[in-house]
Write an enzyme that holds these catalytic residues in place. Structure first.
Site, PDB file in Angstrom:
ATOM      1  N   HIS A 212      37.085  40.932  51.943  1.00  0.00           N
ATOM      2  CA  HIS A 212      37.844  41.176  50.717  1.00  0.00           C
ATOM      3  C   HIS A 212      38.004  39.934  49.844  1.00  0.00           C
ATOM      4  O   HIS A 212      37.984  40.029  48.623  1.00  0.00           O
ATOM      5  CB  HIS A 212      39.225  41.721  51.109  1.00  0.00           C
ATOM      6  CG  HIS A 212      40.066  42.130  49.955  1.00  0.00           C
ATOM      7  ND1 HIS A 212      39.790  43.253  49.192  1.00  0.00           N
ATOM      8  CD2 HIS A 212      41.190  41.584  49.414  1.00  0.00           C
ATOM      9  CE1 HIS A 212      40.706  43.371  48.248  1.00  0.00           C
ATOM     10  NE2 HIS A 212      41.564  42.374  48.354  1.00  0.00           N
TER      11      HIS A 212
ATOM     12  N   ASP B 162      39.864  42.712  43.918  1.00  0.00           N
ATOM     13  CA  ASP B 162      41.235  43.179  44.093  1.00  0.00           C
ATOM     14  C   ASP B 162      41.822  43.515  42.711  1.00  0.00           C
ATOM     15  O   ASP B 162      41.152  44.155  41.912  1.00  0.00           O
ATOM     16  CB  ASP B 162      42.053  42.124  44.847  1.00  0.00           C
ATOM     17  CG  ASP B 162      43.368  42.663  45.400  1.00  0.00           C
ATOM     18  OD1 ASP B 162      43.350  43.228  46.500  1.00  0.00           O
ATOM     19  OD2 ASP B 162      44.401  42.541  44.724  1.00  0.00           O
TER      20      ASP B 162
ATOM     21  N   TYR C  79      52.368  46.466  41.732  1.00  0.00           N
ATOM     22  CA  TYR C  79      51.899  47.708  42.350  1.00  0.00           C
ATOM     23  C   TYR C  79      52.639  48.911  41.767  1.00  0.00           C
ATOM     24  O   TYR C  79      52.027  49.954  41.504  1.00  0.00           O
ATOM     25  CB  TYR C  79      52.087  47.641  43.867  1.00  0.00           C
ATOM     26  CG  TYR C  79      51.086  46.756  44.552  1.00  0.00           C
ATOM     27  CD1 TYR C  79      50.001  47.298  45.244  1.00  0.00           C
ATOM     28  CD2 TYR C  79      51.201  45.373  44.505  1.00  0.00           C
ATOM     29  CE1 TYR C  79      49.068  46.484  45.868  1.00  0.00           C
ATOM     30  CE2 TYR C  79      50.276  44.551  45.120  1.00  0.00           C
ATOM     31  CZ  TYR C  79      49.207  45.114  45.799  1.00  0.00           C
ATOM     32  OH  TYR C  79      48.283  44.303  46.405  1.00  0.00           O
TER      33      TYR C  79
END
Length: 455
Positions: free
Chosen positions: A431, A226, A374
């Site tokens: 993930h 990630d 982000y």
């Protein structure tokens, strides 16, 4: 004449593509100040201070009162997890959280590893530093920095750490023994958030490099998935001579003409060198790539544009925060879990572990700052940052877990990481590799390190 000009242009582009792509260029190291106000005069305090996670009855009572005031909307009939987190199952989680979950006990578990803080570029950086309980004579443990992502935390690594620091006691080979450092990304958990705009993955990588130097490590291994994959990639671009090896379980391959070949269909893909396993994980293309990315990336657009707005709601409601985060632990672990009434959460994780991760976000009030990451990394648009256009020239290993949001074939990884020396198709997992399949990931890290050490 026009044809000759066109051919010359195409040839020039091809030459430029290969020449510019192969140039071993690194990122400038630079410096920064992310604390409040202006950088103070004088040297920064470089002391490393012990830290303990703490809680209080007031904190727990406040949580319980907020859970007691729950107001949920009933799910649609037969919707399972297709509309997001199913509120019927959420009631079960909230009952466990309110009446059975023992946060004080989990704080003791969190404190079972040594925690520290140190100031770097104006921010108080939190990390755990776990040394092997014993090292065979004549051996030196290998320093390994492991970096989490969102919506995880340093807690993701709690089950893999003993497999790396004390492998023999857990049935693994002790050929490689590690000294593990797991920092919290600034703005996540117990690491102080930036007070200024622009704090991105490159800034994080530079801070973590300074952390490793402060701990006395000139050379080290790094591992991440990630955001951790991007931070570790940036570290390898910033200081390649200090990174002995880079191991990833996710890769952000943005500059990649190979992706267009997927549109040509499965048969053509085979002719272009994709393996049968690649084909299984990428086709049918519309479902496994296009629709999958559309379903799972909506949150990203909100965060890359206006992260603070939804953050106001999440930071005020533990119930909303839990639903928002736990939904990712469902479908990012296995997209087929959307078809289950409980989202398959307890097939891979315990509610205790999942809620411990939630509590790290809740008690630190870090959901807003974690979302801003982000915007800082994605808000300027596609290929806006220099690091996105640079290759990585350190030995690299990649673990391809089959239920990752999108499969990345070896030939794609190699375009960004030309010194790829290990690529593994993992038998299961999604993930959250370290959290879900710690032994599989530990074995692959050790395999990769063995290859690096023998080079």
């Amino acid at each position: 004449m026009l044809l000759e000009l066109l051919l010359a242009s195409v040839l020039g582009f091809v030459i430029y593509w290969f020449v510019s792509g192969d140039k071993e260029e690194s990122l400038p190291l630079e410096d920064g100040w992310w604390g409040p106000g202006s950088r103070p005069v004088g040297l920064e305090d470089e002391s490393i201070r012990p830290f303990k996670v703490e809680t209080s009855d007031e904190e727990i009572n406040d949580l319980h009162q907020r859970i007691d005031r729950i107001r949920l909307t009933p799910p649609l009939e037969n919707s399972r997890f297709h509309y997001g987190f199913n509120s019927n199952y959420l009631k079960k989680i909230l009952s466990y959280w309110r009446h059975e979950f023992d946060w004080k006990k989990q704080v003791e578990i969190l404190n079972s590893y040594p925690h520290f803080k140190t100031k770097i570029e104006g921010l108080d950086i939190h990390f755990i530093h776990v040394k092997p309980p014993q090292v065979p004579p004549g051996r030196t443990p290998k320093p390994l920095l492991m970096v989490h992502g969102w919506p995880g935390s340093f807690f993701e690594f709690y089950k893999i750490i003993p497999l790396l620091t004390d492998p023999k006691s857990h049935g693994l080979s002790d050929e490689h023994i590690f000294e593990v450092i797991c920092p919290s990304i600034p703005g996540y958990g117990f690491s102080q958030a930036s007070s200024k705009k622009g704090f991105n993955s490159v800034s994080t990588a530079r801070i973590f490099y300074k952390l490793m130097l402060r701990l006395g490590f000139q050379e080290f291994y790094i591992q991440g998935g990630d955001w951790g994959a991007l931070v570790c990639t940036n570290m390898a671009q910033l200081v390649p001579s200090h990174v002995k090896g880079l191991h990833l379980n996710m890769a952000l391959i943005l500059r990649n003409h190979y992706t267009l070949t997927l549109l040509l269909g499965r048969r053509i893909g085979g002719l272009l060198g994709y393996t049968e396993r690649d084909m299984e994980l990428l086709y049918p293309f519309k479902e496994k790539v296009f629709y999958s990315l559309m379903r799972e990336s909506g949150y990203m657009h909100i965060r890359a544009t206006k992260p603070d707005t939804v953050g106001c709601a999440l930071n005020d409601s533990p119930v909303g925060l839990a639903a928002y985060i736990l939904e990712k632990f469902s479908t990012w672990t296995n997209s087929e879990f959307r078809d289950l009434e409980d989202g398959g959460l307890e097939r891979k994780f315990s509610l205790q572990d999942l809620l411990t991760n939630i509590m790290i976000y809740w008690t630190t009030g870090s959901i807003v700052s974690s979302q801003r990451y982000y915007k800082e990394n994605l808000g300027q648009g596609f290929m806006a940052h220099k690091h996105e256009r640079l290759k990585v020239h350190v030995p690299t290993g990649f673990a391809a877990f089959p239920c990752e949001i999108m499969h990345v074939p070896e030939k794609w990884v190699r375009t960004k990481y030309p010194q790829l020396i290990s690529y593994s198709y993992m038998p299961r997992g999604g993930h959250f590799a370290a959290f879900e399949e710690p032994e599989l990931l530990a074995r692959d890290i050790c395999k990769f390190v063995g290859l690096v050490e023998r080079q």
